[in-house]
Design an enzyme around this catalytic site. Structure first.
Site, PDB file in Angstrom:
ATOM      1  N   ARG A 178      28.741  30.570  40.400  1.00 46.47           N
ATOM      2  CA  ARG A 178      29.356  29.252  40.454  1.00 46.47           C
ATOM      3  C   ARG A 178      30.696  29.236  41.175  1.00 46.47           C
ATOM      4  O   ARG A 178      30.937  28.405  42.044  1.00 46.47           O
ATOM      5  CB  ARG A 178      29.573  28.697  39.032  1.00 46.47           C
ATOM      6  CG  ARG A 178      28.416  27.897  38.488  1.00 46.47           C
ATOM      7  CD  ARG A 178      28.317  28.059  37.001  1.00 46.47           C
ATOM      8  NE  ARG A 178      28.223  29.469  36.667  1.00 46.47           N
ATOM      9  CZ  ARG A 178      27.079  30.163  36.739  1.00 46.47           C
ATOM     10  NH1 ARG A 178      25.970  29.556  37.074  1.00 46.47           N
ATOM     11  NH2 ARG A 178      27.057  31.434  36.464  1.00 46.47           N
ATOM     12  N   THR A 179      31.598  30.133  40.786  1.00 49.10           N
ATOM     13  CA  THR A 179      32.956  30.048  41.327  1.00 49.10           C
ATOM     14  C   THR A 179      32.946  30.285  42.828  1.00 49.10           C
ATOM     15  O   THR A 179      33.513  29.501  43.601  1.00 49.10           O
ATOM     16  CB  THR A 179      33.885  31.059  40.625  1.00 49.10           C
ATOM     17  OG1 THR A 179      33.836  30.837  39.214  1.00 49.10           O
ATOM     18  CG2 THR A 179      35.320  30.887  41.092  1.00 49.10           C
ATOM     19  N   LYS A 210      36.673  52.040  50.044  1.00 52.87           N
ATOM     20  CA  LYS A 210      37.286  53.190  50.725  1.00 52.87           C
ATOM     21  C   LYS A 210      38.673  53.496  50.175  1.00 52.87           C
ATOM     22  O   LYS A 210      39.343  54.409  50.662  1.00 52.87           O
ATOM     23  CB  LYS A 210      37.397  52.902  52.226  1.00 52.87           C
ATOM     24  CG  LYS A 210      36.076  52.552  52.899  1.00 52.87           C
ATOM     25  CD  LYS A 210      36.324  52.119  54.340  1.00 52.87           C
ATOM     26  CE  LYS A 210      35.039  51.637  54.983  1.00 52.87           C
ATOM     27  NZ  LYS A 210      35.265  51.121  56.357  1.00 52.87           N
ATOM     28  N   ARG A 221      38.814  36.867  43.244  1.00 57.68           N
ATOM     29  CA  ARG A 221      38.423  37.280  41.890  1.00 57.68           C
ATOM     30  C   ARG A 221      38.504  38.797  41.811  1.00 57.68           C
ATOM     31  O   ARG A 221      38.085  39.490  42.738  1.00 57.68           O
ATOM     32  CB  ARG A 221      37.005  36.821  41.563  1.00 57.68           C
ATOM     33  CG  ARG A 221      36.472  37.497  40.289  1.00 57.68           C
ATOM     34  CD  ARG A 221      35.209  36.857  39.779  1.00 57.68           C
ATOM     35  NE  ARG A 221      35.484  35.537  39.234  1.00 57.68           N
ATOM     36  CZ  ARG A 221      34.574  34.794  38.609  1.00 57.68           C
ATOM     37  NH1 ARG A 221      33.350  35.246  38.441  1.00 57.68           N
ATOM     38  NH2 ARG A 221      34.895  33.607  38.151  1.00 57.68           N
ATOM     39  N   HIS A 239      41.611  32.066  34.354  1.00 58.47           N
ATOM     40  CA  HIS A 239      40.612  31.513  35.285  1.00 58.47           C
ATOM     41  C   HIS A 239      41.018  30.061  35.550  1.00 58.47           C
ATOM     42  O   HIS A 239      40.369  29.123  35.080  1.00 58.47           O
ATOM     43  CB  HIS A 239      39.221  31.593  34.673  1.00 58.47           C
ATOM     44  CG  HIS A 239      38.098  31.421  35.661  1.00 58.47           C
ATOM     45  ND1 HIS A 239      38.305  30.937  36.938  1.00 58.47           N
ATOM     46  CD2 HIS A 239      36.763  31.663  35.550  1.00 58.47           C
ATOM     47  CE1 HIS A 239      37.136  30.881  37.564  1.00 58.47           C
ATOM     48  NE2 HIS A 239      36.189  31.320  36.748  1.00 58.47           N
TER      49      HIS A 239
END
Length: 308
Positions: A51-52, A80, A101, A129
């Protein structure tokens, strides 16, 4: 240049203005279809998301902009060993705004300190959030007509649930808010939220274990899943994952105008039989997420919407 790390980064007046803009976008989408022509959004997702990430991408595309980024840390130079600070310096060369995120609390904040473009915290570990909170506020205000004078039940994983922590921080600024915190002992709200946020601001709340006991009093029920990815061992997750399941029988205990919200994804904490109840608004909530992220992008890019 502004970033969004927490719902508290906006004053109540700024939040109201943002939600008004989101409502206008919902009513007149065509007006905003070219507002971000030539602009690029980078989505830097070190953790899985449906969703986000997709709602951010849909928001930018709806505004006429374009999107680049990665959906998994393994697909980026983080695999890396590249630091978040170095990554954002590079992203700043390619994009006009970034949604990030990350599983580590504070990572988007570190990025914002090194960035030359606005950074939006799209979820950092079990911490915050904020864009989900903006979505929740828009949903409640649009469907209830207010963000004040309500009893709000928060149910499930209140310990690790970043959506819950952000929502509490945002709602305590509105008058007449009362919380009912519904969770097993192991997943109770963290002490820093209980003491430093709720008690410090004299916000009325009670903690209960049985969902049935809370249902008759609630104006909003905010369900959350027990998050497997936040547990250190499988045993605890298996023991707690089915602690709460919202069923039609439990919905019968609630007010006729109570709303059920859920940040999603749902696992099994809401029975599918509840989906047909008009009070279940979690899929509409996901749609509101696109409108509010469109409004946020326009705000952080300082686009003059009066000229659109």
């Amino acid at each position: 240049m502004r970033h969004l790390m927490s719902p508290l980064d906006f004053s109540v007046e700024e939040l109201d203005k943002l939600l008004d803009l989101a409502n206008d976008i919902e009513k007149f989408p065509g007006k905003y279809a070219h507002a971000c022509d030539g602009k690029k959004l980078a989505t830097c997702f070190y953790e899985p998301s449906t969703r986000t990430r997709l709602s951010f991408e849909a928001a930018m595309l709806n505004l006429g902009g374009s999107v680049l980024g990665f959906s998994d840390a393994a697909c980026s130079s983080a695999s890396k060993g590249e630091s978040v600070s170095d990554t954002i310096r590079i992203i700043s060369c390619y994009a006009d705004i970034c949604a990030m995120r990350h599983p580590k609390e504070g990572a988007p904040l570190v990025a914002s300190q090194k960035s030359r473009i606005p950074v939006i915290n799209a979820g950092d570990g079990g911490h915050q959030h904020p864009t989900q909170t903006l979505t929740d506020l828009l949903t409640i205000r649009s469907l209830k007509g207010r963000l004040s004078n309500m009893t709000i039940g928060l149910c499930g994983d209140l310990k690790f649930g970043r959506t819950v922590h952000s929502l509490i921080n945002a709602l305590i600024r509105y008058p007449g808010i009362r919380f009912v915190l519904i969770s097993p002992e192991e997943l109770k709200i963290p002490s820093y939220i209980r003491e430093d946020v709720l008690r410090a601001n004299n916000i009325p709340f009670e903690e209960v274990e049985r969902l049935e006991d809370a249902m008759p009093d609630l104006d909003i029920l905010y369900m959350t899943r027990v998050q497997k990815e936040r547990f250190f061992n499988e045993e605890d997750y298996v023991r707690l994952k089915n602690f709460y399941i919202l069923t039609k029988a439990k919905m019968d205990l609630a007010k006729d105008d109570m709303l059920v919200l859920h940040p999603l994804p749902r696992v099994n904490e809401i029975s599918v039989e509840v989906d047909d109840d008009p009070r279940a608004v979690y899929f509409r909530q996901a749609q509101y997420g696109v409108y509010v992220r469109m409004a946020l992008i326009l705000t952080l890019l300082e686009i003059d919407t009066a000229k659109l």
